[in-house]
Scaffold this motif. Sequence first.
Motif, PDB file in Angstrom:
ATOM      1  N   ASP A  31     -28.283 -30.851 -16.624  1.00  0.00           N
ATOM      2  CA  ASP A  31     -29.436 -31.800 -16.304  1.00  0.00           C
ATOM      3  C   ASP A  31     -30.162 -32.091 -17.133  1.00  0.00           C
ATOM      4  OD1 ASP A  31     -31.449 -30.132 -13.804  1.00  0.00           O
ATOM      5  OD2 ASP A  31     -30.554 -29.135 -15.785  1.00  0.00           O
ATOM      6  N   TRP A  58     -36.479 -38.796  -9.081  1.00  0.00           N
ATOM      7  CA  TRP A  58     -35.917 -37.641  -9.282  1.00  0.00           C
ATOM      8  C   TRP A  58     -36.995 -36.417  -9.269  1.00  0.00           C
ATOM      9  CZ3 TRP A  58     -36.697 -33.555 -12.686  1.00  0.00           C
ATOM     10  CH2 TRP A  58     -35.394 -32.784 -13.048  1.00  0.00           C
ATOM     11  N   LEU A  71     -20.152 -26.856  -7.190  1.00  0.00           N
ATOM     12  CA  LEU A  71     -20.941 -26.740  -6.223  1.00  0.00           C
ATOM     13  C   LEU A  71     -20.402 -26.508  -5.019  1.00  0.00           C
ATOM     14  CD1 LEU A  71     -23.104 -29.933  -7.000  1.00  0.00           C
ATOM     15  CD2 LEU A  71     -23.760 -27.568  -7.559  1.00  0.00           C
ATOM     16  N   ARG A  80     -32.541 -28.815 -12.143  1.00  0.00           N
ATOM     17  CA  ARG A  80     -31.566 -28.023 -11.096  1.00  0.00           C
ATOM     18  C   ARG A  80     -30.840 -27.119 -11.405  1.00  0.00           C
ATOM     19  NH1 ARG A  80     -35.008 -31.939  -9.012  1.00  0.00           N
ATOM     20  NH2 ARG A  80     -34.131 -34.168  -8.796  1.00  0.00           N
ATOM     21  N   LYS A  81     -30.497 -27.175 -12.676  1.00  0.00           N
ATOM     22  CA  LYS A  81     -29.456 -26.320 -13.313  1.00  0.00           C
ATOM     23  C   LYS A  81     -30.186 -24.751 -13.272  1.00  0.00           C
ATOM     24  CE  LYS A  81     -26.299 -25.433 -17.051  1.00  0.00           C
ATOM     25  NZ  LYS A  81     -25.737 -25.984 -18.465  1.00  0.00           N
ATOM     26  N   ASP A 130     -28.631 -36.368  -7.016  1.00  0.00           N
ATOM     27  CA  ASP A 130     -28.878 -36.867  -8.204  1.00  0.00           C
ATOM     28  C   ASP A 130     -27.531 -37.579  -8.898  1.00  0.00           C
ATOM     29  OD1 ASP A 130     -31.397 -35.589  -8.410  1.00  0.00           O
ATOM     30  OD2 ASP A 130     -30.820 -34.148  -9.483  1.00  0.00           O
ATOM     31  N   LEU A 131     -26.261 -37.060  -8.399  1.00  0.00           N
ATOM     32  CA  LEU A 131     -25.006 -37.258  -9.479  1.00  0.00           C
ATOM     33  C   LEU A 131     -24.360 -38.588  -8.748  1.00  0.00           C
ATOM     34  CD1 LEU A 131     -23.313 -33.965  -9.610  1.00  0.00           C
ATOM     35  CD2 LEU A 131     -24.499 -35.256 -11.406  1.00  0.00           C
ATOM     36  N   ALA A 155     -36.827 -26.502  -8.388  1.00  0.00           N
ATOM     37  CA  ALA A 155     -35.910 -27.551  -9.076  1.00  0.00           C
ATOM     38  C   ALA A 155     -36.474 -28.937  -9.530  1.00  0.00           C
ATOM     39  CB  ALA A 155     -34.976 -27.956  -7.856  1.00  0.00           C
ATOM     40  N   THR A 182     -29.621 -31.454  -3.417  1.00  0.00           N
ATOM     41  CA  THR A 182     -30.372 -32.280  -4.452  1.00  0.00           C
ATOM     42  C   THR A 182     -29.559 -32.743  -5.933  1.00  0.00           C
ATOM     43  OG1 THR A 182     -32.470 -30.953  -3.951  1.00  0.00           O
ATOM     44  CG2 THR A 182     -32.424 -32.286  -5.809  1.00  0.00           C
ATOM     45  N   ILE A 183     -28.725 -31.785  -5.947  1.00  0.00           N
ATOM     46  CA  ILE A 183     -27.800 -32.183  -7.319  1.00  0.00           C
ATOM     47  C   ILE A 183     -26.969 -33.156  -6.834  1.00  0.00           C
ATOM     48  CG2 ILE A 183     -26.020 -31.333  -8.926  1.00  0.00           C
ATOM     49  CD1 ILE A 183     -27.323 -28.550  -8.825  1.00  0.00           C
ATOM     50  N   ARG A 207     -17.981 -35.098 -13.051  1.00  0.00           N
ATOM     51  CA  ARG A 207     -18.507 -35.050 -11.877  1.00  0.00           C
ATOM     52  C   ARG A 207     -17.513 -34.301 -10.857  1.00  0.00           C
ATOM     53  NH1 ARG A 207     -21.104 -40.614  -9.761  1.00  0.00           N
ATOM     54  NH2 ARG A 207     -19.029 -41.353  -9.899  1.00  0.00           N
ATOM     55  N   TYR A 255     -22.296 -28.935 -16.422  1.00  0.00           N
ATOM     56  CA  TYR A 255     -23.411 -29.593 -15.725  1.00  0.00           C
ATOM     57  C   TYR A 255     -24.693 -29.346 -16.651  1.00  0.00           C
ATOM     58  CZ  TYR A 255     -27.342 -30.879 -12.439  1.00  0.00           C
ATOM     59  OH  TYR A 255     -28.476 -31.429 -12.143  1.00  0.00           O
TER      60      TYR A 255
END
Length: 552
Positions: free
Chosen positions: A238, A437, A67, A125-126, A176-177, A120, A172-173, A60, A236
């Motif tokens: 997703d 999600w 990011l 997302r990726k 999620d994380l 997304a 957004t990522i 992470r 990463y």
Amino acid sequence: MKDTLTAKPIPSADATLPDKHVHELTRDHELKSDASTCLGSSAPIVMGDDAAEPAPATDRRFVVAALMLIMVLASMEMTVTSTAMPTIIGELHGLEHYSWVASLYLLAATVTMPLYGRLADVLGRKRVVIGATLLFTVGSVLSAYSHSMIELIIFRGVQGLGAGGIMPVVLTIIGDLFTLEERARIQGLFSSVWGLSSLFGPALGAFLVHTLGWRWVFLVNLPFGVLGLAVLLWKYHDKQKPHSTALDLPGVGLLAFGSLALLALVSRLGPGGWSMQTSIGLGALAVASIIAFVFNERRTANPIMPPALMMHRAIGPSILATFFFGGVFLSLDTYVPLYVQGGRGGGATAAAAVVTPVMMTWALSNMLSARLLIRWGFRITALIGASLVVLGMIGLLAGAYFVFPRWVLTIILSVTGFGFGWSSMCYLLAAQNAVEWQQRGIVTSSVSFFRTMGGAVGIGILGAVFNTLSHDELASFTANNASPAAALDPHLQASIDPSVLSQIQHVIASNLIWVFVAMLGSAVVMLLVTLLMPRHRKPSPSEVPNAAIAME
């Protein structure tokens, strides 16, 4: 370890929790269920065993670093480029096209945000953040090798098409994380990116212009983007969820057309702008497009911005408050420097000294935000932030009316920065936390979209207010060979008779007071809308789902 996506059962009446806590947990469960239902019933909510375990913290950290590097692309772009534009104009000519270099970039970025949010959610997302970053870097390279203003404007539009996906998908990522408490802390890092960009971007742009040449202002960010992309590809991954792949292309077109018409309208309101017929025509196009957009969204199976979004009790107030927030913040960033330079006779350095602390305290506020958010919840923390913004606007108005020293204005606006940080963070996190999600991309991009639109509309309307109030008086100075524009440049102020210069500064300062009144009004509306946020329980970091970290 039990998956963080597994739905928590609602405590029964004989549970060990007190009845009050049972009621609060039940209400919070219903809140998220309502959001999932109203934001797209066609998207199944995936919960339980198919979600991946959280990745190790080291992974992470790599992803967050990547990011942040990607965010540098968008945050540095406007500030670095601004100082290079006079040199670019001198080489490529086309002064009449000057405003379009920035305008087309902002328009392209704004109108594509909702589309990126939907993509997304559909594609993962990726893929989307990598695609947006690549598009941005391609636009940067093309802009660097432009040979005319027309080429530069077009390639800046390509940059904007990429920039529209960077901010909302990165946020957004992050949603999620991390858990809620972690997310509130991480927001501080990303706020610091914007603060440092505002602080050092103009100086970096000037340095590049005088050393390597203006083309390097478009190339200096490329190493950040390349490194960030490499780390994302490596660390990463997703996990795509089952979701309808249908895109609401008619909705995208109507939203883009309506937004463009509205922004074009407000960009040239007031004296010297659009004719009455053109203004009415643009206004009619904007209204018709927005009505058609709402009608389309109510009928389509997979809307890009579901109408229930604005109506939902946890999301609607956050998005609406964000609109007014954007208007207050970007208007402050635009008109306070004009007041300091044009109304008080300071230079660019003095203007920067007043405004820059806002970004610094904004970043600093996030160090305290996590504890406040967990202790008091979204609504109370956002209300504290909105109240500080209102107090800051009152202080700004009083400072302009009673002519406070600049250092007093700096302190006032520094306090306002804390309000900006707390309120904007709560609006985003409250909206994200209300959905699962599959809807988080839509919600995040909607927050970003309305914030940008609020800023653009606010700047345009307040500019029209100032131009209308000051047009005749400033025109009289021009007719007597005293340029009001020269009053903004300390190097040219000596060319104006001191008594005339004082009169010009008085006109600018006195009319900007009414602009600050309008900014205060927007801040008050933001505070009132914040009161509509739901009074559900204080969020606990152990109870907030990671919402499909899904990193392998």
